[in-house]
Every structure is written in C-alpha cells, then in structure tokens.
Design an enzyme around this catalytic site. Structure first.
Site, PDB file in Angstrom:
ATOM      1  N   GLU A   8       0.915  -1.055  -0.026  1.00 27.07           N
ATOM      2  CA  GLU A   8       0.226  -0.098   0.064  1.00 27.07           C
ATOM      3  C   GLU A   8       1.113   1.391   0.040  1.00 27.07           C
ATOM      4  O   GLU A   8       0.371   2.088  -0.609  1.00 27.07           O
ATOM      5  CB  GLU A   8      -1.044   0.043   1.307  1.00 27.07           C
ATOM      6  CG  GLU A   8      -2.061  -1.117   1.083  1.00 27.07           C
ATOM      7  CD  GLU A   8      -2.604  -1.501   2.449  1.00 27.07           C
ATOM      8  OE1 GLU A   8      -3.977  -1.042   2.625  1.00 27.07           O
ATOM      9  OE2 GLU A   8      -2.197  -1.895   3.232  1.00 27.07           O
ATOM     10  N   ASP A  95      -2.225  -4.728   3.692  1.00 27.64           N
ATOM     11  CA  ASP A  95      -2.354  -4.932   5.120  1.00 27.64           C
ATOM     12  C   ASP A  95      -3.278  -6.142   5.706  1.00 27.64           C
ATOM     13  O   ASP A  95      -4.181  -6.532   4.940  1.00 27.64           O
ATOM     14  CB  ASP A  95      -2.801  -3.658   6.099  1.00 27.64           C
ATOM     15  CG  ASP A  95      -1.773  -2.566   6.027  1.00 27.64           C
ATOM     16  OD1 ASP A  95      -0.706  -2.786   5.750  1.00 27.64           O
ATOM     17  OD2 ASP A  95      -2.359  -1.403   6.089  1.00 27.64           O
ATOM     18  N   ASP A  97      -5.726  -6.999   7.591  1.00 31.71           N
ATOM     19  CA  ASP A  97      -7.132  -6.802   8.028  1.00 31.71           C
ATOM     20  C   ASP A  97      -8.207  -6.813   7.237  1.00 31.71           C
ATOM     21  O   ASP A  97      -7.924  -6.969   5.977  1.00 31.71           O
ATOM     22  CB  ASP A  97      -6.979  -5.514   9.033  1.00 31.71           C
ATOM     23  CG  ASP A  97      -6.450  -4.311   8.107  1.00 31.71           C
ATOM     24  OD1 ASP A  97      -6.667  -4.338   6.911  1.00 31.71           O
ATOM     25  OD2 ASP A  97      -6.037  -3.402   9.011  1.00 31.71           O
ATOM     26  N   GLU A  99      -9.765  -4.088   6.114  1.00 35.47           N
ATOM     27  CA  GLU A  99      -9.427  -3.172   4.909  1.00 35.47           C
ATOM     28  C   GLU A  99      -8.413  -3.538   3.811  1.00 35.47           C
ATOM     29  O   GLU A  99      -8.588  -3.378   2.741  1.00 35.47           O
ATOM     30  CB  GLU A  99      -9.064  -1.828   5.842  1.00 35.47           C
ATOM     31  CG  GLU A  99      -9.032  -0.528   4.688  1.00 35.47           C
ATOM     32  CD  GLU A  99     -10.110  -0.072   4.789  1.00 35.47           C
ATOM     33  OE1 GLU A  99     -10.257   0.916   3.818  1.00 35.47           O
ATOM     34  OE2 GLU A  99     -11.180  -0.229   5.614  1.00 35.47           O
ATOM     35  N   TYR A 316       2.128  -5.360  13.245  1.00 35.08           N
ATOM     36  CA  TYR A 316       1.135  -4.498  12.834  1.00 35.08           C
ATOM     37  C   TYR A 316       0.435  -3.928  14.010  1.00 35.08           C
ATOM     38  O   TYR A 316       0.117  -4.455  14.910  1.00 35.08           O
ATOM     39  CB  TYR A 316       0.119  -5.449  11.940  1.00 35.08           C
ATOM     40  CG  TYR A 316      -0.672  -4.621  11.192  1.00 35.08           C
ATOM     41  CD1 TYR A 316      -0.336  -3.814  10.084  1.00 35.08           C
ATOM     42  CD2 TYR A 316      -2.002  -5.128  11.189  1.00 35.08           C
ATOM     43  CE1 TYR A 316      -1.263  -2.989   9.376  1.00 35.08           C
ATOM     44  CE2 TYR A 316      -2.956  -4.401  10.643  1.00 35.08           C
ATOM     45  CZ  TYR A 316      -2.691  -3.347   9.609  1.00 35.08           C
ATOM     46  OH  TYR A 316      -3.534  -2.685   8.846  1.00 35.08           O
ATOM     47  N   ARG A 318      -2.519  -2.428  14.123  1.00 35.69           N
ATOM     48  CA  ARG A 318      -4.071  -2.438  13.929  1.00 35.69           C
ATOM     49  C   ARG A 318      -4.573  -4.092  14.492  1.00 35.69           C
ATOM     50  O   ARG A 318      -4.621  -4.836  13.944  1.00 35.69           O
ATOM     51  CB  ARG A 318      -4.635  -2.183  12.699  1.00 35.69           C
ATOM     52  CG  ARG A 318      -4.606  -0.659  12.454  1.00 35.69           C
ATOM     53  CD  ARG A 318      -5.452   0.015  11.306  1.00 35.69           C
ATOM     54  NE  ARG A 318      -5.202   1.102  10.835  1.00 35.69           N
ATOM     55  CZ  ARG A 318      -4.309   1.749   9.940  1.00 35.69           C
ATOM     56  NH1 ARG A 318      -3.532   0.681   9.277  1.00 35.69           N
ATOM     57  NH2 ARG A 318      -4.321   2.910   9.624  1.00 35.69           N
ATOM     58  N   HIS A 363      -5.079 -11.015  15.317  1.00 36.92           N
ATOM     59  CA  HIS A 363      -3.426 -10.802  15.047  1.00 36.92           C
ATOM     60  C   HIS A 363      -2.740 -10.797  16.543  1.00 36.92           C
ATOM     61  O   HIS A 363      -3.305 -10.617  17.410  1.00 36.92           O
ATOM     62  CB  HIS A 363      -3.149  -9.680  14.314  1.00 36.92           C
ATOM     63  CG  HIS A 363      -3.955  -9.762  13.024  1.00 36.92           C
ATOM     64  ND1 HIS A 363      -4.216 -10.528  12.266  1.00 36.92           N
ATOM     65  CD2 HIS A 363      -4.710  -8.552  12.545  1.00 36.92           C
ATOM     66  CE1 HIS A 363      -4.807 -10.315  11.011  1.00 36.92           C
ATOM     67  NE2 HIS A 363      -5.129  -9.092  11.334  1.00 36.92           N
TER      68      HIS A 363
END
Length: 670
Positions: A8, A95, A97, A99, A316, A318, A363
């Site tokens: 990203e 990523d 997740d 999103e 990570y 989040r 996670h």
C-alpha cells in the site's frame, strides 16, 4: 521469472524490496484503487441515467455496489496493470486486516488478475517474516471482503440518507455515521449532565498524623457520617442520603479539636495484594497509554505507529488481540532476565487471550518486531518514534514479568467522638514495575506508606486542616477515555477510533480543551436531532450489534445480502423516509425557558421572545443565567470571550455554521 508484489505505501515497498531482492518487483497502490463514485461526474456513462447510480449502490439488485477507479488513481492502476501483464506471478501484499483484504480484492479486479489471485500477508516487516510470507501465500478471503464491503455500503447508505436531513435541518456540511453518531451521543450525554449539574458545598477535614507522617481523613463525628459528593443529588445540589454537612464554623471547630489532642488507633486491617502486569498493547490500549504518558492524540499515535511498522520496528499496529507468539514471549522473557535476573519472570510464560472471535483478525499484539527485541537506544530512532517504541518495548517485556506484591493497610483512628480513616500500601515485590509503571489514575492517598502500628497505639496529630469543596460535575471524556468507553461496549474497531475522533473534530462537533473532549453547541444540536429521529443510530448497544453482525459476515456465518436487507430495507430506509426536516433545540437547564437552536445558519439562544447568536467558543456547560443575559443583551463578546480566552478555550471565533462546519467530505463516514 519475475514476481510483482503490491503493497500500500511506498516506504513499505522500499523496505520489502530490500528483503526480497532480485526476481521481485515491489510497488505501492497508495491505498484503495477503487471506490463508490463520490460525484456525479465519476458515474460511468452507461449508468448515468440510472436513478440509483448517484447513490453508488443498487439496493434492488442485492445491494450491488458500483465501483469506479477515481481519477486520482488512474495513473497508478495503469502502471500496476502494465507491470502485472509482464510478471509471471502477482502477490497482493496489502495490510492483514479487513481493509487490506478489500484493497487486495479491488486490486485483483482493477488489474484483471482472475478469480484466484495470491494473497501475501505478514504482521511485521523483517527479513524472515517477509521471505516466509512470499513462500506461504493464500487465496483472498471473500468473507472478510464481504464484511468490509458491507461496512462501506452501510456507510454510504447512512451518509447519503441521513446527512441531507442534517443539512436541511441544521446546516450544510454535516454528517452522521455508524460509530461517529454513537460516539457523539456519548459525549453529548456527558455534556448535558454537566449543564444540569448543581454544585453543592461540603467540607473535607484531614489530619497529619504520626512520625513519619501520613494523612487521615475524618469520616464521622459523634456517630454521624460526613457528607461526600455521592450523598448529593447532582441535579439539585440537595442532600439525598443521611449525612452530616458541616458549617464553616463547625469545620473550624473540628480542626481546632484535632490539633489539641492525639488520636488512638481503633482498628487495623492488613490485606495482601498482588497486581498482574498489563497485557501487551492492542490498538486501543496503545492509544490510551500514549495519550496518558506521551500526550499523543489517537491520530498521532497511529501515524507514529504506522511509521514504526513500515520501518520494521514493530508488528502490525491495528489489532484487538493482546496475545503474543511463542517467539515474542521468549524474546520478552529474555530481555527481563538479562536486565533483572532469572527471578524477574515467573516459571511459566504468561499467556494473554484474544477477545476477538474472528481468527482471521485475531492478530498478535503490538510488540517490537523480530525474534529478539532491539533495545530502544539501539534502534536509531528519535523524537516521537523513539518515545512510542520505548513504550511498546517496556509494555511487552513487562507483560512477562512478576506480579507486584504487597500489603494494603487500613487504619481507623479515634479522637473522642471523631473517627478518621487512612489507607495505604507497602510493596514487597516490585515485579513488573521495575520496568513499566502502570499506576491507576486517582490512586492518591492509597499509595502512601502507613506505619506498623497496633490497636490502642496513640499517635500525635501534627496538623489538621479543613477544605471547602464543591461536588464536581461529571468529568468530560478525554480522547483516550472515549476510546476506552467505546471499546468496552463493543462500538468501533481498532482501525476506526482515530478516524472517529478526527471526523467529530473536522465537523465542528467537538474541540479539545485542556486535553478534554468538549462538545460544541453544534455537536449537541446534531446529537439532539439524531436522538429524536434516529434513536438506533446513537444507541451504543445497537451500534455494537452492528459490529458483531459484521464480524459474523467476516467468518461466513451471516449472509451479506440478508444482513443488509434487514438493516436497510426493513430498517433505516423506512426511518429516513419518515424523518422530518426540523431544526432541533436543546434546553438550558440553568436558564428556565431558554433553548438553543438554529436560525438562518446560526446557533442562537432564545428566551422570552428574544434571540441572539451564541459565541462559538462558549462551552455548553458555561451557559448560566448571567451569561445568557450577556448574550441576549449583546455584551457576551466582551466578558464571556475574555474569560474563555484566559482559559485557553478560544478556537473558533465566530461566523456561520456553514463556514465552521466545512464542505461535505468525500470519504466514507466512520
């Protein structure tokens, strides 16, 4: 053979390229490459005549979304498409997740990668993790994509359905959303309690006792308990439970009485206690602790954490899981043993359970990256990045250290008919606090050390004092405490908290005053309208259930279309159709008959047929009868504004709601 890896961000791409080496080309998508159209001009010509196209969601066709490549992403998509055509293999490494899963799916569609593209996922950017992720790819998880797509569709339906009602009822540029509205309602409820609060005076009498000295507080006189704030009705200031309210004269007499004689220990209670170390950081707990310890806003915390993650320093950022991998647990224990000896850790490693039921999103906690943790001074970091890394490092290591152990002591003291109490604690094993201090807020006198005394011991009174106090209004939320409150009731997710707060601020619904979130009059009016006509939207239980339903979609236990039909077609669509375009009003408890409402794009105070604009820097709980008189007489911009300026409260300095609220945003609502 060449492999294209798509991430990203450019900074992440550069780091990963260095770990994968030749044979790999790593490029950045710069976030999402497709979205629902945000303007009429973005609607493809073939759909321009369709009534549903402006909404971007064909509700009657199973909530089918209309995705477009925004003009700002056309160049990126073209370049990635050319690179994909020339590659033997394409790995979508966005990523880990929901999103990120959705971005990977959109990339696959925009680049024409077929129905079975490869997904590369990792939770830290280290050489070992990246190379392992490139070897162990998986298919796209379409259940996760469905959950994220459902979230996006709900945001669009609510935003395009409710926001125009706010524009026509209050002012243009306003918005409502799933989590944003529930968060605003919580803030508004707290502010309204402050507005209605009537402060009641009471006296607190303390004595400095013994040698070494400690503080004891009077709790009863002649068998009558002294009043504390909980004994008063917050709305009237009247005593609501049997308790003694001292007069100034009685307080002075009590002080003189205590100074003239020693006290006797009437009772001693000692209780052993132990405190476990706090769990490793999740997204929300990191935001809370960075706010408390580093004075970071949630957005600042996430921006700095993002840089640390992309730089390969932490995992990570989040996550709603506090669990550590086995290698991280061993790394944390190794640091603790090296610093404090083998006795600093318990015999068995500590385990922290993840609250998230969705295995795809449970996670690891936020921790230093790698199989061994790099000490903060060895990272080469500086400034905010070093401060946040140090916090994460110490929290992670401390999570594997011993409990704090000690003794809590409570003393009951007597001087004639006067009874006093003192509490304190003594630490016998500092445990994890050798590395990480986690002292609860407001611990105060509980932390003092008390002498080792027995019942019947006489102690001298060195001093005594009386302090007149007033019952406090309910405290405002800080950004950190609001995040904690939302998480506790299941509203929002790790990736949303910072954006919720940013949206509330950008819309002019809140402002930060002395690190506290203050609701503006505009925020109160918006919340009043939503509470009256969209009760579910501001109900935290309803919003939490929405999150739970999206979690069910993410694990394949709930069909996307069935949920959206229940939520929209059978729910909010009907509510929106009935909602009127009507200016809301907020009563002013301290000024009988007064209301705050909107007229011609201005927030105004109305009373007895008179109206006047309210100074935007005036907090709602500051609107007293005296201030209302100044506002209505046109003098409020004098003393009221000067007072606000002295307290550091002036942020917006007037103008209409339209100017202050800002233009409608194109991004989805939180």
């Amino acid at each position: 053979m060449s492999t294209l890896v798509i991430v990203e961000s450019p900074s992440k791409a550069k780091k990963i390229q260095s770990y994968l080496g030749s044979g790999y080309v790593v490029r950045a998508s710069l976030g999402h490459v497709r979205d629902l159209p945000s303007t009429k001009a973005e609607i493809p010509a073939k759909y321009a005549g369709e009534a549903w196209a402006r909404l971007g969601v064909h509700v009657e066709e199973g909530f089918k979304p209309l995705y477009i490549v925004p003009a700002s992403k056309a160049k990126v998509v073209k370049e990635l498409r050319e690179l994909a055509k020339g590659a033997d293999r394409v790995l979508l490494a966005t990523d880990p997740d929901r999103e990120g899963e959705a971005i990977a799916w959109h990339l696959a569609r925009a680049l024409g990668l077929g129905t079975d593209p490869e997904r590369m996922t990792f939770h830290e950017i280290t050489k070992d993790a990246i190379q392992a992720a490139a070897r162990r790819t998986r298919p796209i998880d379409y259940a996760l994509v469905g959950a994220q797509e459902s979230r996006r569709i709900i945001d669009r339906l609510l935003g395009y359905g409710v926001s125009p009602l706010l524009w026509n009822s209050i002012s243009s540029g306003l918005s409502a959303g799933r989590v944003q509205s529930a968060a605003l309602a919580a803030l508004a409820h707290r502010e309204q309690a402050r507005m209605a609060h009537v402060a009641a005076p009471y006296w607190r009498v303390t004595a400095t006792v013994g040698e070494p000295a400690f503080t004891a507080t009077v709790f009863s006189v002649s068998g009558k308990r002294l009043a504390t704030p909980k004994d008063f009705d917050p709305a009237t200031g009247q005593l609501r439970t049997p308790a003694l309210v001292l007069t100034p004269e009685q307080a002075a007499q009590l002080v003189a009485f205590l100074k003239a004689r020693p006290v006797t220990v009437a009772a001693v209670e000692r209780t052993p206690y132990s405190t476990r170390p706090p769990a490793p950081f999740t997204t929300s707990t990191l935001q809370q602790e960075a706010s408390k310890g580093l004075k970071f806003s949630p957005k600042q915390s996430m921006d700095v954490a993002q840089r640390l993650y992309e730089g390969g320093h932490i995992t990570y950022m989040r996550t709603d899981s506090p669990s550590l991998s086995e290698e991280a647990t061993q790394a944390a224990r190794a640091v603790a043993v090296a610093a404090f000896g083998a006795s600093a850790v318990p015999a068995a490693p500590r385990e922290y359970a993840a609250k998230a039921k969705n295995a795809q999103e449970a996670h690891e906690a936020i921790r230093p990256a790698g199989r061994s943790f790099k000490a903060p001074q060895d990272t080469g970091l500086s400034g905010g990045e070093l401060a946040l890394y140090d916090l994460i490092y110490r929290r992670t290591v401390a999570s594997q250290m011993l409990d704090v152990q000690g003794t809590k002591t409570g003393l009951t003291l007597k001087a004639g008919g006067v009874q006093l109490g003192a509490t304190g604690r003594t630490v016998t094993e500092p445990g994890f606090t050798r590395l990480y201090q986690d002292v609860p807020e407001g611990e105060g006198e509980d932390a003092q050390a008390l002498p080792d005394v027995q019942e019947g011991t006489t102690l001298p009174v060195q001093d005594a004092r009386a302090e007149e106090k007033h019952t406090p209004a309910p405290g405002r939320f800080t950004e950190a405490s609001l995040v904690r409150a939302l998480e506790k009731v299941g509203v929002g997710r790790p990736s949303t908290y910072a954006s919720i707060l940013s949206t509330l601020d950008a819309r002019g619904y809140t402002r930060v005053v002395k690190r506290q979130l203050t609701v503006t009059w505009l925020g109160l009016l918006v919340s009043a309208y939503l509470s009256k006509f969209f009760a579910d939207l501001v109900d935290v239980q309803f919003t939490a259930q929405m999150e739970a339903d999206l979690d069910q979609i993410a694990v394949g236990a709930l069909r996307r279309e069935a949920y959206l039909t229940r939520f929209w077609t059978e729910g909010f669509a009907r509510v929106i159709a009935r909602a009127p375009q009507q200016a809301p009003s907020v009563p002013v408890p301290r000024v009988p008959g007064a209301v705050v409402t909107v007229k011609a794009g201005e927030v105004v105070l109305s009373l007895d047929g008179r109206s006047a604009p309210l100074p935007p820097e005036l907090s709602p709980d500051e609107l007293t009868a005296e201030v209302a008189g100044e506002v209505l007489s046109g003098t409020a911009l004098g003393p009221v504004r000067r007072a606000a300026t002295r307290e550091g409260k002036v942020r917006r300095t007037g103008g209409s709601l339209k100017k202050r609220a800002g233009a409608p945003r194109k991004k989805k609502a939180a």
